[in-house]
Design an enzyme around this catalytic site. Structure first.
Site, mmCIF file in Angstrom:
data_model
loop_
_atom_site.group_PDB
_atom_site.id
_atom_site.type_symbol
_atom_site.label_atom_id
_atom_site.label_comp_id
_atom_site.label_asym_id
_atom_site.label_seq_id
_atom_site.Cartn_x
_atom_site.Cartn_y
_atom_site.Cartn_z
ATOM 1 N N ASP A 13 14.319 -26.926 60.753
ATOM 2 C CA ASP A 13 14.842 -25.589 60.826
ATOM 3 C C ASP A 13 14.745 -25.260 62.364
ATOM 4 O OD1 ASP A 13 15.849 -23.479 60.005
ATOM 5 O OD2 ASP A 13 13.849 -22.645 59.348
ATOM 6 N N ASN A 61 22.778 -24.286 51.210
ATOM 7 C CA ASN A 61 23.625 -24.055 52.633
ATOM 8 C C ASN A 61 24.924 -23.755 52.598
ATOM 9 O OD1 ASN A 61 21.538 -26.450 54.662
ATOM 10 N ND2 ASN A 61 21.335 -24.150 54.401
#
Ligand code: FPP
Length: 227
Positions: A13, A61
């Site tokens: 991330d 996503n």
């Protein structure tokens, strides 16, 4: 004590913020993040890790802006080719795990060709694309229903994408958030968790060593008590 983990999972991330800090587009951060993948995986293997699993694109996503999704998909295909060429030389087997039915035909072709090249590798690099832990469990349960097998932990494990692999001993999340975000939910039952504020493109070999040192100092009891 922890020793060296057999299997490390990484939630990579912080690419977007890394780019924004440099006044660049988020795609610049994803590119920098993808360039970090091989370096960190190789380093983990050098340290004795057998399996590395990277969260590259979650099922959630897809909800990102269309342009970012397209860029990520393009990057994944492109980068997979580069990664596979090096993996063949270095004895690494690449698996792409997750749903295949929502990926483009072009990306599926790249995935099939590139992963096949690496099939002889001994160390395993799993790349999760269109992956979600809950979706993986649904997939496993449907497979059990279809085959008529009894629902046992062993049988569930046989139908997970990671079948035959050890469960992750260590899960690392970069980028400062402290959550699992649907990553290897079933397999993470006894994983040690390591969170760092370092953004993924800045997570280098020294940072991985820090995580490994931290892991080595953990006492793993698996629900038991010291006698
Ligand atoms: C999270 O950062 C990262 C992603 C959604 C994509 C990760 C993908 C790569 C690093 C490419 C990997 C390529 C291969 C072939 C494995 P973010 O965009 O959520 O960052 P932010 O939290 O700062 O916004």
């Amino acid at each position: 004590m922890g020793g060296i983990p057999r299997h490390i999972g990484i939630i990579m991330d912080g690419n977007g913020r890394w780019a924004e800090k440099r006044n660049k587009k988020r795609s610049y951060g994803h590119k920098a993040g993808s360039e970090n993948v091989q370096k960190i995986a190789e380093h983990a293997f050098t340290r004795g890790v057998e399996v590395v699993t990277l969260y590259a694109f979650s099922s959630e996503n897809w909800a990102r802006p269309k342009g970012e999704v397209e860029e990520l998909m393009h990057l994944l295909g492109d980068y997979l080719k580069k990664l596979a060429a090096k993996a063949v030389k270095n004895g690494i087997k690449i698996n792409v795990l997750g749903r295949k039915d929502r990926l483009s035909a072009k990306l599926n072709k790249i995935v099939a060709e590139q992963t096949a090249k690496t099939s002889g590798g001994k160390r395993i690099l799993n790349i999760l694309i269109d992956y979600g832990g809950r979706g993986e469990l649904v997939h496993a349960m449907n497979a059990l229903v279809e085959s008529g097998e009894t629902v046992t932990e062993e049988n569930i494990g046989k139908h997970l994408y990671t079948a035959g692999m050890p469960d992750p001993d260590l899960i690392i999340r970069t980028g400062g958030e402290v959550r699992l975000s649907n990553f290897l939910l079933y397999q993470a039952a006894y994983a040690e968790l390591y969170f760092t504020d370092v953004l993924w493109p800045d997570f280098d070999e020294a940072e991985l060593d820090k995580a490994l040192e931290n892991f080595a100092s953990r006492e793993r009891r698996y629900g038991k008590i010291e006698c």
